[in-house]
Motif scaffolding. Structure first.
Motif, PDB file in Angstrom:
ATOM      1  N   GLY A  73     -12.848   1.398   1.865  1.00 24.57           N
ATOM      2  CA  GLY A  73     -12.841   0.270   2.156  1.00 24.57           C
ATOM      3  C   GLY A  73     -13.349  -0.250   3.531  1.00 24.57           C
ATOM      4  N   ASP A  82      -9.225  -1.721  -1.152  1.00 26.85           N
ATOM      5  CA  ASP A  82      -8.086  -0.923  -0.821  1.00 26.85           C
ATOM      6  C   ASP A  82      -8.487  -0.203   0.083  1.00 26.85           C
ATOM      7  N   ASP A  83      -8.086  -0.707   1.557  1.00 24.64           N
ATOM      8  CA  ASP A  83      -8.487   0.206   2.789  1.00 24.64           C
ATOM      9  C   ASP A  83      -7.522   1.518   2.784  1.00 24.64           C
ATOM     10  N   ARG A  84      -8.286   2.302   3.025  1.00 26.92           N
ATOM     11  CA  ARG A  84      -7.525   3.840   3.407  1.00 26.92           C
ATOM     12  C   ARG A  84      -7.966   4.274   4.553  1.00 26.92           C
ATOM     13  N   GLY A  87       0.822  -1.070  -0.018  1.00 24.64           N
ATOM     14  CA  GLY A  87       0.064  -0.133   0.035  1.00 24.64           C
ATOM     15  C   GLY A  87       0.961   1.167  -0.155  1.00 24.64           C
ATOM     16  N   VAL A 141      -2.761   3.582   3.332  1.00 24.73           N
ATOM     17  CA  VAL A 141      -3.473   2.672   2.278  1.00 24.73           C
ATOM     18  C   VAL A 141      -3.052   1.369   2.346  1.00 24.73           C
ATOM     19  N   CYS A 142      -3.667   0.508   2.382  1.00 26.60           N
ATOM     20  CA  CYS A 142      -3.424  -1.145   2.723  1.00 26.60           C
ATOM     21  C   CYS A 142      -4.134  -1.563   1.241  1.00 26.60           C
ATOM     22  N   ARG A 143      -3.475  -2.455   0.676  1.00 26.46           N
ATOM     23  CA  ARG A 143      -4.036  -3.232  -0.532  1.00 26.46           C
ATOM     24  C   ARG A 143      -3.704  -4.745  -0.365  1.00 26.46           C
ATOM     25  N   ARG A 150      -4.689  -8.483   0.769  1.00 26.58           N
ATOM     26  CA  ARG A 150      -5.727  -9.195   0.971  1.00 26.58           C
ATOM     27  C   ARG A 150      -5.439 -10.593   1.785  1.00 26.58           C
TER      28      ARG A 150
END
Length: 289
Positions: free
Chosen positions: A56, A92-94, A14, A31-33, A35
């Motif tokens: 997200g 896509d957690d932000r 991220g 930001v973390c992408r 899974r």
């Protein structure tokens, strides 16, 4: 503290950007992408941290307390807490993360709590203003008002004094978490019967429990989630409301505008101008009284 090197958390896929600095707190956009369906990488928390989700959603667990958090949520963790997260939906957690050098003057209990519409706008406006540049006085005031508003429902609940058995509260919380996770994972298009099946409850029982835990119906919660997603896209520059309405399951552009106006009292265009000006939430001072 004072730049991205001041980050005191877990790094992963991220991005991390520095938003602002005060003597007692640093502000980051994270930001973390990743899974990962299961929980991964338990880490001891080193500083008092407030996490405001801006996009997200993800599962978080502190000690044995577990909950799903999204843009309706904020999380507070304290030094020494054992934090682990999971990203089962692959969002896509932000998040906007406040890391304090010492515990804030407000007594914020650790765990997840709900974010009001006014607080959501304050949060988005703070990030936009930080990106343009803020002097330390205004930054401190905005952060203090934001955290004060975040603590307001908690102070009210302590005054109320009503309690529920811990086991029952946990069962209800897990039911709501499964429902909220399914809402986001399904593009906000799942029906109530499907959500109830995923949550492991009857439709009627889910409706009662969901409203008791969150203070709103499943429909109202879903509308708030997708409106916040729309506003985030608008702030990022998405110009076409018709396309946004289709992407987030609204009947048409007019339906989207009605729901936004009903929730915030303003049209999407008016909110775009407020966010770009960094003034959104300034008229919601009552939330901080």
């Amino acid at each position: 503290m004072g730049d991205s090197d001041a980050w005191r958390g877990v790094e992963g896929p991220g991005g991390l950007s520095f938003l602002g600095h005060l003597a007692d707190v640093d502000l980051f956009d994270v930001v973390c992408r990743m899974r990962n369906v299961g929980f991964f990488g338990t880490q001891p928390v080193g500083v008092y941290t407030v996490i405001l989700v801006s996009g997200g959603g993800f599962l978080h667990r502190v000690h044995r307390e577990e909950s799903f958090v999204d843009t309706m949520s904020a999380v507070v963790v304290r030094p020494g807490d054992q934090l682990t997260v999971a990203h089962p939906a692959g969002f896509d957690d932000r998040s906007t993360v406040l890391q304090y050098a010492e515990e804030p003057y407000l007594d914020l209990a650790p765990g997840a709590r709900q974010v009001s519409d006014d607080l959501f706008l304050r949060h988005r406006a703070l990030v936009a203003a930080c990106r343009r540049g803020l002097d330390p006085v205004e930054l401190a005031e905005r952060i203090d008002l934001l955290v004060h508003a975040l603590a307001a429902p908690e102070r009210s609940a302590r005054r109320d004094g009503r309690t529920m058995r811990f086991g029952t509260r946990q069962v209800h919380r897990r039911m709501v978490d499964r429902t909220v996770e399914a809402l986001g994972d399904g593009g906000y298009r799942r029906g109530l019967d499907e959500l109830a099946t995923i949550a492991g409850a009857s439709r009627h029982h889910l409706s009662r429990v969901f409203q008791a835990v969150t203070g709103m119906t499943v429909t109202a919660y879903r509308n708030r989630l997708r409106v916040r997603a729309v506003l985030a896209d608008i702030q990022q520059g998405a110009p076409n409301l018709r396309e946004l309405a289709h992407a987030y399951g609204f009947a048409d552009q007019a339906h989207l505008i009605r729901v936004v106006r009903g929730q915030f009292g303003r049209t999407p265009g008016e909110i775009r101008r407020l966010l770009n000006a960094g003034t959104a939430g300034d008229t919601a001072a009552d939330a901080c009284e």
